[in-house]
Design a protein around this motif. Structure first.
Motif, PDB file in Angstrom:
ATOM      1  N   GLU A  36       0.811  -1.206   0.000  1.00  0.00           N
ATOM      2  CA  GLU A  36       0.000   0.000   0.000  1.00  0.00           C
ATOM      3  C   GLU A  36       0.852   1.266   0.000  1.00  0.00           C
ATOM      4  O   GLU A  36       0.415   2.328  -0.427  1.00  0.00           O
ATOM      5  CB  GLU A  36      -0.933   0.020   1.222  1.00  0.00           C
ATOM      6  N   PHE A  37       2.083   1.161   0.509  1.00  0.00           N
ATOM      7  CA  PHE A  37       2.894   2.370   0.641  1.00  0.00           C
ATOM      8  C   PHE A  37       3.551   2.770  -0.673  1.00  0.00           C
ATOM      9  O   PHE A  37       3.717   3.937  -0.960  1.00  0.00           O
ATOM     10  CB  PHE A  37       3.972   2.159   1.710  1.00  0.00           C
ATOM     11  N   HIS A  38       3.910   1.793  -1.486  1.00  0.00           N
ATOM     12  CA  HIS A  38       4.595   2.095  -2.748  1.00  0.00           C
ATOM     13  C   HIS A  38       3.588   2.334  -3.858  1.00  0.00           C
ATOM     14  O   HIS A  38       3.526   1.610  -4.845  1.00  0.00           O
ATOM     15  CB  HIS A  38       5.546   0.954  -3.113  1.00  0.00           C
ATOM     16  N   LYS A  39       2.782   3.348  -3.685  1.00  0.00           N
ATOM     17  CA  LYS A  39       1.712   3.613  -4.644  1.00  0.00           C
ATOM     18  C   LYS A  39       1.524   5.111  -4.843  1.00  0.00           C
ATOM     19  O   LYS A  39       1.956   5.926  -4.023  1.00  0.00           O
ATOM     20  CB  LYS A  39       0.390   3.011  -4.156  1.00  0.00           C
ATOM     21  N   LEU A  40       0.850   5.422  -5.928  1.00  0.00           N
ATOM     22  CA  LEU A  40       0.425   6.790  -6.190  1.00  0.00           C
ATOM     23  C   LEU A  40      -1.043   6.913  -5.789  1.00  0.00           C
ATOM     24  O   LEU A  40      -1.881   6.146  -6.255  1.00  0.00           O
ATOM     25  CB  LEU A  40       0.587   7.126  -7.678  1.00  0.00           C
ATOM     26  N   TYR A  41      -1.335   7.855  -4.895  1.00  0.00           N
ATOM     27  CA  TYR A  41      -2.711   8.093  -4.469  1.00  0.00           C
ATOM     28  C   TYR A  41      -3.189   9.431  -5.029  1.00  0.00           C
ATOM     29  O   TYR A  41      -2.519  10.450  -4.881  1.00  0.00           O
ATOM     30  CB  TYR A  41      -2.812   8.117  -2.940  1.00  0.00           C
ATOM     31  N   ARG A  42      -4.350   9.413  -5.659  1.00  0.00           N
ATOM     32  CA  ARG A  42      -4.966  10.645  -6.155  1.00  0.00           C
ATOM     33  C   ARG A  42      -6.100  11.026  -5.193  1.00  0.00           C
ATOM     34  O   ARG A  42      -7.020  10.243  -4.978  1.00  0.00           O
ATOM     35  CB  ARG A  42      -5.529  10.445  -7.563  1.00  0.00           C
ATOM     36  N   VAL A  43      -6.021  12.229  -4.658  1.00  0.00           N
ATOM     37  CA  VAL A  43      -7.023  12.708  -3.706  1.00  0.00           C
ATOM     38  C   VAL A  43      -7.675  13.961  -4.278  1.00  0.00           C
ATOM     39  O   VAL A  43      -6.980  14.890  -4.702  1.00  0.00           O
ATOM     40  CB  VAL A  43      -6.373  13.042  -2.342  1.00  0.00           C
ATOM     41  N   VAL A  44      -8.982  13.982  -4.302  1.00  0.00           N
ATOM     42  CA  VAL A  44      -9.699  15.167  -4.797  1.00  0.00           C
ATOM     43  C   VAL A  44      -9.749  16.198  -3.664  1.00  0.00           C
ATOM     44  O   VAL A  44     -10.318  15.942  -2.601  1.00  0.00           O
ATOM     45  CB  VAL A  44     -11.133  14.807  -5.231  1.00  0.00           C
ATOM     46  N   PRO A  45      -9.156  17.381  -3.874  1.00  0.00           N
ATOM     47  CA  PRO A  45      -9.103  18.379  -2.797  1.00  0.00           C
ATOM     48  C   PRO A  45     -10.409  19.161  -2.670  1.00  0.00           C
ATOM     49  O   PRO A  45     -11.221  19.194  -3.601  1.00  0.00           O
ATOM     50  CB  PRO A  45      -7.974  19.303  -3.256  1.00  0.00           C
ATOM     51  N   ILE A  46     -10.590  19.782  -1.520  1.00  0.00           N
ATOM     52  CA  ILE A  46     -11.744  20.663  -1.319  1.00  0.00           C
ATOM     53  C   ILE A  46     -11.507  21.982  -2.042  1.00  0.00           C
ATOM     54  O   ILE A  46     -12.369  22.493  -2.732  1.00  0.00           O
ATOM     55  CB  ILE A  46     -11.985  20.900   0.187  1.00  0.00           C
ATOM     56  N   ARG A  47     -10.300  22.536  -1.852  1.00  0.00           N
ATOM     57  CA  ARG A  47      -9.951  23.777  -2.551  1.00  0.00           C
ATOM     58  C   ARG A  47      -9.507  23.454  -3.978  1.00  0.00           C
ATOM     59  O   ARG A  47      -9.110  22.339  -4.273  1.00  0.00           O
ATOM     60  CB  ARG A  47      -8.804  24.502  -1.822  1.00  0.00           C
ATOM     61  N   LYS A  48      -9.546  24.465  -4.824  1.00  0.00           N
ATOM     62  CA  LYS A  48      -9.084  24.275  -6.205  1.00  0.00           C
ATOM     63  C   LYS A  48      -7.566  24.473  -6.220  1.00  0.00           C
ATOM     64  O   LYS A  48      -7.064  25.582  -6.420  1.00  0.00           O
ATOM     65  CB  LYS A  48      -9.764  25.255  -7.147  1.00  0.00           C
ATOM     66  N   VAL A  49      -6.862  23.395  -5.974  1.00  0.00           N
ATOM     67  CA  VAL A  49      -5.401  23.463  -5.931  1.00  0.00           C
ATOM     68  C   VAL A  49      -4.844  22.122  -6.393  1.00  0.00           C
ATOM     69  O   VAL A  49      -5.442  21.067  -6.150  1.00  0.00           O
ATOM     70  CB  VAL A  49      -4.904  23.800  -4.506  1.00  0.00           C
ATOM     71  N   HIS A  50      -3.716  22.174  -7.083  1.00  0.00           N
ATOM     72  CA  HIS A  50      -3.020  20.954  -7.492  1.00  0.00           C
ATOM     73  C   HIS A  50      -1.744  20.842  -6.669  1.00  0.00           C
ATOM     74  O   HIS A  50      -0.917  21.756  -6.675  1.00  0.00           O
ATOM     75  CB  HIS A  50      -2.654  20.994  -8.982  1.00  0.00           C
ATOM     76  N   SER A  51      -1.581  19.733  -5.984  1.00  0.00           N
ATOM     77  CA  SER A  51      -0.398  19.547  -5.148  1.00  0.00           C
ATOM     78  C   SER A  51       0.119  18.121  -5.300  1.00  0.00           C
ATOM     79  O   SER A  51      -0.661  17.160  -5.256  1.00  0.00           O
ATOM     80  CB  SER A  51      -0.734  19.829  -3.674  1.00  0.00           C
ATOM     81  N   LEU A  52       1.413  18.000  -5.496  1.00  0.00           N
ATOM     82  CA  LEU A  52       2.065  16.694  -5.560  1.00  0.00           C
ATOM     83  C   LEU A  52       2.951  16.540  -4.341  1.00  0.00           C
ATOM     84  O   LEU A  52       3.835  17.366  -4.105  1.00  0.00           O
ATOM     85  CB  LEU A  52       2.913  16.586  -6.834  1.00  0.00           C
ATOM     86  N   THR A  53       2.705  15.517  -3.535  1.00  0.00           N
ATOM     87  CA  THR A  53       3.511  15.270  -2.344  1.00  0.00           C
ATOM     88  C   THR A  53       4.161  13.897  -2.434  1.00  0.00           C
ATOM     89  O   THR A  53       3.468  12.889  -2.622  1.00  0.00           O
ATOM     90  CB  THR A  53       2.650  15.344  -1.061  1.00  0.00           C
ATOM     91  N   ILE A  54       5.478  13.874  -2.325  1.00  0.00           N
ATOM     92  CA  ILE A  54       6.245  12.628  -2.340  1.00  0.00           C
ATOM     93  C   ILE A  54       6.765  12.393  -0.928  1.00  0.00           C
ATOM     94  O   ILE A  54       7.381  13.284  -0.329  1.00  0.00           O
ATOM     95  CB  ILE A  54       7.426  12.716  -3.329  1.00  0.00           C
ATOM     96  N   THR A  55       6.509  11.205  -0.393  1.00  0.00           N
ATOM     97  CA  THR A  55       6.836  10.924   1.003  1.00  0.00           C
ATOM     98  C   THR A  55       7.721   9.691   1.118  1.00  0.00           C
ATOM     99  O   THR A  55       7.431   8.653   0.533  1.00  0.00           O
ATOM    100  CB  THR A  55       5.540  10.696   1.813  1.00  0.00           C
ATOM    101  N   TRP A  56       8.796   9.845   1.892  1.00  0.00           N
ATOM    102  CA  TRP A  56       9.697   8.731   2.188  1.00  0.00           C
ATOM    103  C   TRP A  56       9.608   8.387   3.671  1.00  0.00           C
ATOM    104  O   TRP A  56       9.477   9.277   4.506  1.00  0.00           O
ATOM    105  CB  TRP A  56      11.143   9.105   1.886  1.00  0.00           C
ATOM    106  N   ALA A  57       9.681   7.096   3.981  1.00  0.00           N
ATOM    107  CA  ALA A  57       9.792   6.645   5.372  1.00  0.00           C
ATOM    108  C   ALA A  57      11.251   6.248   5.617  1.00  0.00           C
ATOM    109  O   ALA A  57      11.764   5.331   4.983  1.00  0.00           O
ATOM    110  CB  ALA A  57       8.869   5.463   5.632  1.00  0.00           C
ATOM    111  N   LEU A  58      11.909   6.956   6.517  1.00  0.00           N
ATOM    112  CA  LEU A  58      13.329   6.756   6.798  1.00  0.00           C
ATOM    113  C   LEU A  58      13.522   6.133   8.169  1.00  0.00           C
ATOM    114  O   LEU A  58      12.610   6.148   9.003  1.00  0.00           O
ATOM    115  CB  LEU A  58      14.054   8.102   6.746  1.00  0.00           C
ATOM    116  N   PRO A  59      14.704   5.600   8.450  1.00  0.00           N
ATOM    117  CA  PRO A  59      14.985   5.142   9.809  1.00  0.00           C
ATOM    118  C   PRO A  59      14.836   6.305  10.795  1.00  0.00           C
ATOM    119  O   PRO A  59      14.944   7.480  10.395  1.00  0.00           O
ATOM    120  CB  PRO A  59      16.445   4.678   9.737  1.00  0.00           C
ATOM    121  N   PRO A  60      14.575   6.033  12.067  1.00  0.00           N
ATOM    122  CA  PRO A  60      14.380   7.110  13.052  1.00  0.00           C
ATOM    123  C   PRO A  60      15.561   8.081  13.080  1.00  0.00           C
ATOM    124  O   PRO A  60      16.721   7.655  13.109  1.00  0.00           O
ATOM    125  CB  PRO A  60      14.252   6.355  14.377  1.00  0.00           C
ATOM    126  N   GLN A  61      15.260   9.365  13.086  1.00  0.00           N
ATOM    127  CA  GLN A  61      16.301  10.399  13.062  1.00  0.00           C
ATOM    128  C   GLN A  61      16.366  11.208  14.348  1.00  0.00           C
ATOM    129  O   GLN A  61      17.211  12.091  14.479  1.00  0.00           O
ATOM    130  CB  GLN A  61      16.041  11.352  11.887  1.00  0.00           C
TER     131      GLN A  61
END
Length: 208
Positions: A36-61
């Motif tokens: 489930e984590f290695h996927k592209l998720y498309r979310v319909v926003p409430i506001r009219k805005v386009h945003s691309l967020t890329i997220t990595w899970a790293l070892p504890p820092q």
């Protein structure tokens, strides 16, 4: 301080100390190693805005709070001058803004993992080319990885000076918020860093 000490004594003195160490979940080394984590998720926003967020899970820092490696990386990624990711994307008319980083608390940073995110505010044209935008971001991160931090101590020291100036000349905060923040810091940092551990950079360690 006398009033605060009186309140703390009244409220907390009856709570027994069980002598146990703070819980740690660092044995969960791969919390996001799922399909489930290695996927592209498309979310319909409430506001009219386009945003691309890329997220990595790293070892504890959190153990590296004196170095703050994620803060350093976010500074490089979020740079807006010549040669930056945002500068390139703006020339393509694909992006309006870009920021990256880690909130250093709660969900984003704990004993199991640390989250690092890069978020790009896209234009309508950028939304049509979001795969290319993602590719550019990954290219930039790959370039940082290849070049390594050894030649960038000057940048780290620049960040250190800026954060020190902001710390020394910050506006006075609400006392309740200040005490709450200090109590959180007491759970995370060494005693000598309770006041400064979440604000300042102390050590340059390129291997981190």
């Amino acid at each position: 301080l006398d009033t605060l000490e009186k309140w703390v004594t009244e409220i907390f003195s009856e709570i027994p100390n069980n002598g146990l160490p703070k819980p740690s979940f660092d044995h969960l080394t791969q919390p996001f190693d799922t399909p489930e984590f290695h996927k592209l998720y498309r979310v319909v926003p409430i506001r009219k805005v386009h945003s691309l967020t890329i997220t990595w899970a790293l070892p504890p820092q959190e153990q590296y709070y004196r170095v703050k490696p994620l803060h350093y990386i976010s500074w490089l990624v979020g740079h807006e001058g010549k040669g930056s990711v945002l500068s390139f994307l703006r020339k393509k008319f694909w992006a309006l803004a870009l920021y990256g980083g880690n909130g250093e608390t709660g969900f984003e940073q704990n004993s199991t993992y640390s989250i690092f995110s890069i978020s790009v505010t896209l234009t309508d044209e950028g939304y049509k080319h979001f795969y290319e935008v993602a590719h550019v971001v990954f290219q930039y991160v790959k370039m940082l990885q290849k070049r390594g931090p050894d030649q960038r101590q000057v940048i780290w020291e620049e960040i250190q000076k800026i954060e020190a100036n902001e710390f020394h000349y910050q506006e006075q905060t609400d006392p309740v918020d200040y005490v709450e923040n200090l109590c959180e810091n007491m759970q995370l940092f060494q005693k000598e860093d309770f006041l400064t551990g979440d604000e300042l950079l102390f050590e340059y360690k390129p291997e981190v």
